[in-house]
Design an enzyme around this catalytic site. Structure first.
Site, PDB file in Angstrom:
ATOM      1  N   CYS A  50      66.654  44.816 -13.660  1.00 29.48           N
ATOM      2  CA  CYS A  50      67.569  44.212 -12.694  1.00 29.48           C
ATOM      3  C   CYS A  50      67.912  45.226 -11.602  1.00 29.48           C
ATOM      4  O   CYS A  50      67.585  46.409 -11.686  1.00 29.48           O
ATOM      5  CB  CYS A  50      68.842  43.724 -13.373  1.00 29.48           C
ATOM      6  SG  CYS A  50      69.857  45.062 -14.057  1.00 29.48           S
ATOM      7  N   CYS A  88      69.934  48.219 -12.721  1.00 25.47           N
ATOM      8  CA  CYS A  88      69.123  49.272 -13.347  1.00 25.47           C
ATOM      9  C   CYS A  88      68.530  50.188 -12.271  1.00 25.47           C
ATOM     10  O   CYS A  88      68.514  51.410 -12.417  1.00 25.47           O
ATOM     11  CB  CYS A  88      68.002  48.658 -14.174  1.00 25.47           C
ATOM     12  SG  CYS A  88      68.542  47.591 -15.518  1.00 25.47           S
ATOM     13  N   ASP A 126      50.741  46.225  23.594  1.00 26.21           N
ATOM     14  CA  ASP A 126      49.985  47.227  24.335  1.00 26.21           C
ATOM     15  C   ASP A 126      48.650  46.584  24.715  1.00 26.21           C
ATOM     16  O   ASP A 126      48.274  45.547  24.160  1.00 26.21           O
ATOM     17  CB  ASP A 126      49.783  48.465  23.464  1.00 26.21           C
ATOM     18  CG  ASP A 126      48.873  49.481  24.110  1.00 26.21           C
ATOM     19  OD1 ASP A 126      49.079  49.796  25.296  1.00 26.21           O
ATOM     20  OD2 ASP A 126      47.933  49.948  23.436  1.00 26.21           O
ATOM     21  N   ASP A 186      48.930  50.793  19.410  1.00 29.77           N
ATOM     22  CA  ASP A 186      48.039  51.590  18.567  1.00 29.77           C
ATOM     23  C   ASP A 186      47.911  53.047  18.978  1.00 29.77           C
ATOM     24  O   ASP A 186      47.327  53.840  18.249  1.00 29.77           O
ATOM     25  CB  ASP A 186      46.634  50.977  18.583  1.00 29.77           C
ATOM     26  CG  ASP A 186      45.890  51.293  19.875  1.00 29.77           C
ATOM     27  OD1 ASP A 186      46.494  51.142  20.959  1.00 29.77           O
ATOM     28  OD2 ASP A 186      44.715  51.694  19.803  1.00 29.77           O
ATOM     29  N   ASP A 244      52.233  54.960  22.378  1.00 27.38           N
ATOM     30  CA  ASP A 244      53.043  53.821  21.925  1.00 27.38           C
ATOM     31  C   ASP A 244      54.047  54.211  20.843  1.00 27.38           C
ATOM     32  O   ASP A 244      54.883  53.397  20.457  1.00 27.38           O
ATOM     33  CB  ASP A 244      52.139  52.711  21.361  1.00 27.38           C
ATOM     34  CG  ASP A 244      51.203  52.147  22.409  1.00 27.38           C
ATOM     35  OD1 ASP A 244      51.652  51.959  23.542  1.00 27.38           O
ATOM     36  OD2 ASP A 244      50.028  51.898  22.079  1.00 27.38           O
TER      37      ASP A 244
END
Length: 726
Positions: free
Chosen positions: A44, A47, A447, A625, A629
């Site tokens: 859970c 945990c 881009d 890419d 960028d």
């Protein structure tokens, strides 16, 4: 040649910056130890929080991320730390921990846990059926010694059955109590124990009511919920497990003495490896011998096989289809692209959005609140009725019905299902919060070069030339490695090259040669006497004739037009932002029907424009890419980079596009919106369940059996709701 004189701004800066980027990537922070521990008993959100909190309390641990689906924790620690040092830390927090054997199949432990739960469920179910048969006689009016006999027989069946079947709850509750904290198995175990104690007390006094049937049926339904949770996680199988399943355990290594079969863990860089038809690549490498076809569908989503021949790079996990290949290993073990991808997925699935954090906080406060509420219900009913049995039963019902299983499942089930769906579409989620942020996107910024386009030129006016002109151009192009020359060669493959002699390349200008006593030139406009144009061009001059231009456009990436159209159909604002010059950017924008575009944007300009859009309230998805960028990818609300992007761009992005096509991007936004909707629905289900169920339990209108049914139903409901994403 126009393109030679004015290279595209988005290509050359990246080329120039690539060595710097590589040096930057080579720089590492002080060496860290990466440790993975298996956590078989966690189940859970509470945990997860407990384990991470315990590990981070150690000053030598720099980060700890628990993956609930895989039941493991990934730890970055100081070099001197070992798994043996950290196992006691986790055990002190109340959880079982083992150093993970990365060579073992992940599915083995999962299947073993499933079989164990199923066996305990079968025992509880068989015992419940028998006890129910005995209870029918009591309900039908059996009294006195006959009723007592049936009760004692029920006790004889239920006690050993619960002792065996209830171990998952008792064991987890005990380890939690020893560590000095509460988890949701504590109230469950206490509820079962209260039902048993109350029943034994009643039976010893020859009382009318005993709840052995309720105790075993409660255990049965709790195990049903736990098993269905397990099955849900198995069905919503994580992308990390799917990637791990692609790893090859053994490989055929070629040596001076012949072939030998070795474990993949024993391979080293530079080894020659034989991959037979039907085999999967065990390492990243370069093909040195053989011709075949590769199936890359599981890694990149490409539906068509690709040609494999000497010189081609291959990645671990690709399937060799038709012929034997010899591959020289360039990356092995944890350094392969497949393993790095699996690590990214594991990190992504371990990340937690604000919704998960809410679930963690709720689960953390839940157990103490439940115990207080149960104690108050017990004291209140004891004072009101004076009946210890009634008070105990109501306290047990409150403990059972308020179990936070649904709350703990609300987020993990959805994010696991969504990340698995997107991975099959060819999108690798690196950050779990990306789903939430992606669902909010209303503006998409692309881009140009390498993103919307492939970065390779495409000849557009072949029909303007005669066959003889094309034959000469092809012969001249074969003497150069320039991208425009390669594009001409590719576009004229069906024509035999002319017999050009004295072929030579003039650096910075173009190529020239002799044909039938005349000088042939292919290159820049000013070199051959042509007129410069706004469009990328290479000029051909035959002797003293007037030069003619070969015109080029940047080739569109697969799915670019479809992706832009689909995003616009979704109501998203689409913007093209590029460092390239105005003319090619404007041409591409018109080609894709993008009305908003920006040309000649420097890296800082892109980031500033993204920030300006954000300041106006836009939720921006940046898709790029290049090194230029990276700042924009970081500044955007969410970001995507193709797998072919520079390392810096992939690191900065939230999602990696594995294939060549942009077509999956609109579907990613749709899936993210659905995932966010499912999370909200799950929280609504869990909230209304507690609003309705808790007052009923406190009011004494729910027996422990009904409470068990209600609790299991809520867990099953949120799990099934999450699977609607698949």
């Amino acid at each position: 040649m126009t393109a030679m004189m004015r290279p595209t701004a988005s290509a050359c800066p990246a080329c120039a910056a690539a060595p710097a980027a590589e040096k930057l990537a080579e720089y590492q922070a002080p060496t860290e130890t990466h440790i993975i521990l298996s956590l078989p008993t966690i189940h859970c959100a509470a945990c997860m929080s407990s384990v991470e909190r315990a590990l981070k309390a150690d000053a030598r641990v720099r980060s700890a991320r628990v993956n609930l689906t895989l039941k493991r924790v990934n730890i970055e620690a100081t070099p001197e730390l070992t798994a043996a040092d950290l196992v006691p830390v986790v055990e002190a927090a109340g959880f079982e921990a083992h150093e993970l054997d990365t060579t073992a199949l992940a599915a083995t432990a999962t299947d073993r846990a499933g079989r164990d739960l199923l066996m305990r469920l079968a025992v509880a179910g068989f015992a419940a059926m028998n006890v129910m048969l005995l209870s029918i006689a009591v309900w039908s009016g059996a009294a006195g010694e006959t009723r007592d006999m049936f009760h004692w027989i029920s006790a004889a069946i239920v006690l050993p059955a619960i002792a065996f079947s209830g171990q998952p709850f008792f064991r987890n509750a005990w380890t939690a109590l020893k560590a000095g904290h509460l988890n949701m198995d504590v109230p469950i175990s206490l509820a079962i124990a209260l039902a048993i104690v109350t029943s034994l007390y009643e039976t010893s006094l020859s009382g009318e009511h005993a709840y052995f049937d309720a105790a075993i049926t409660l255990t049965f339904f709790l195990l049903t919920g736990r098993y269905l949770d397990h099955r849900t996680r198995s069905v919503a199988r994580s992308a990390a497990e799917e990637l791990a399943a692609l790893e090859v355990p053994r490989a055929t290594r070629l040596t001076d003495t012949g072939e030998e079969t070795v474990a993949v863990a024993d391979l080293k860089r530079g080894d020659l490896i034989l991959v037979r038809p039907g085999g999967r690549m065990p390492v990243d490498g370069e093909i040195t011998e053989g011709t075949s076809e590769l199936d890359r569908a599981l890694l990149t989503g490409e539906t068509l096989p690709v040609l494999a021949q000497p010189g081609r790079n291959v990645s671990a996990g690709e399937v060799n289809l038709t012929g034997p290949l010899t591959v020289r290993a360039t990356a092995v073990g944890r350094d392969t692209s497949l393993h790095r991808m699996a690590d990214l997925v594991a990190i992504a699935e371990s990340g937690r959005s604000r919704y998960t954090s809410l679930a963690d906080r709720a689960a953390k406060l839940y157990a103490p609140g439940v115990h207080i509420l149960s104690a108050l219900a017990f004291l209140g009913w004891l004072a009101y009725s004076g009946d210890l049995r009634v008070a105990l039963n109501i306290a047990a019902a409150v403990l059972i019905i308020t179990c936070p299983c649904a709350l703990g499942l609300a987020v993990p089930a959805v994010t696991t299902a969504a990340s698995g769906r997107l991975f099959r579409k060819g999108l690798l989620i690196k950050d779990a919060t990306a789903l939430e942020r992606l669902a909010e996107v209303d503006t998409v910024v692309f881009d140009k070069t390498g993103t919307l386009t492939s970065g390779t030129p495409e000849l557009t006016n072949r029909d303007d030339f005669t066959s003889a002109d094309l034959a000469i151009a092809q012969a001249l192009s074969q003497g150069s490695n320039h991208p425009l020359s390669r594009a001409i060669v590719q576009a004229t493959q069906d024509i035999a090259p002319a017999e050009v002699t004295d072929l030579r390349e003039v650096p910075g200008f173009g190529t020239e040669g002799q044909w039938r006593g005349q000088t042939m030139r292919l290159g820049r406009a000013f070199w051959v006497g042509g007129t410069a144009t706004d469009q990328t061009a290479a000029w051909l001059q035959i002797g003293s004739a007037k030069p003619q231009p070969f015109l080029f456009n940047d080739r569109l990436r697969d799915g670019a037009a479809e992706a832009v159209a689909a995003l616009q159909a979704q109501g998203k604002s689409v913007i093209l932002m590029s460092g390239d010059t105005t003319s090619p950017v404007e041409t591409l924008a018109k080609r894709l029907n993008i009305t908003q575009w920006v040309a000649e944007a420097l890296p800082q300009d892109k980031a500033q424009r993204i920030q300006a859009l954000t300041d106006t309230g836009a939720k921006v998805l940046m898709i790029g890419d290049g090194l230029n960028d990276t700042a924009a990818l970081t500044a955007a609300h969410a970001s995507i980079s193709p797998a072919s992007a520079l390392d810096a761009a992939r690191v900065a992005s939230d999602i990696v596009l594995l294939g060549q096509s942009l077509a999956p991007i609109p579907d990613a936004l749709t899936t993210a919106a659905k995932a966010t909707k499912r999370i909200r629905e799950n929280f609504t289900i869990a909230t209304w369940y507690n609003i309705i169920a808790v007052p009923l339990a406190v009011a004494g209108l729910c027996s422990p059996l009904i409470a068990a049914l209600a609790m299991s139903s809520s867990s099953i409901t949120v799990s099934l709701n999450a699977l609607r994403l698949r």
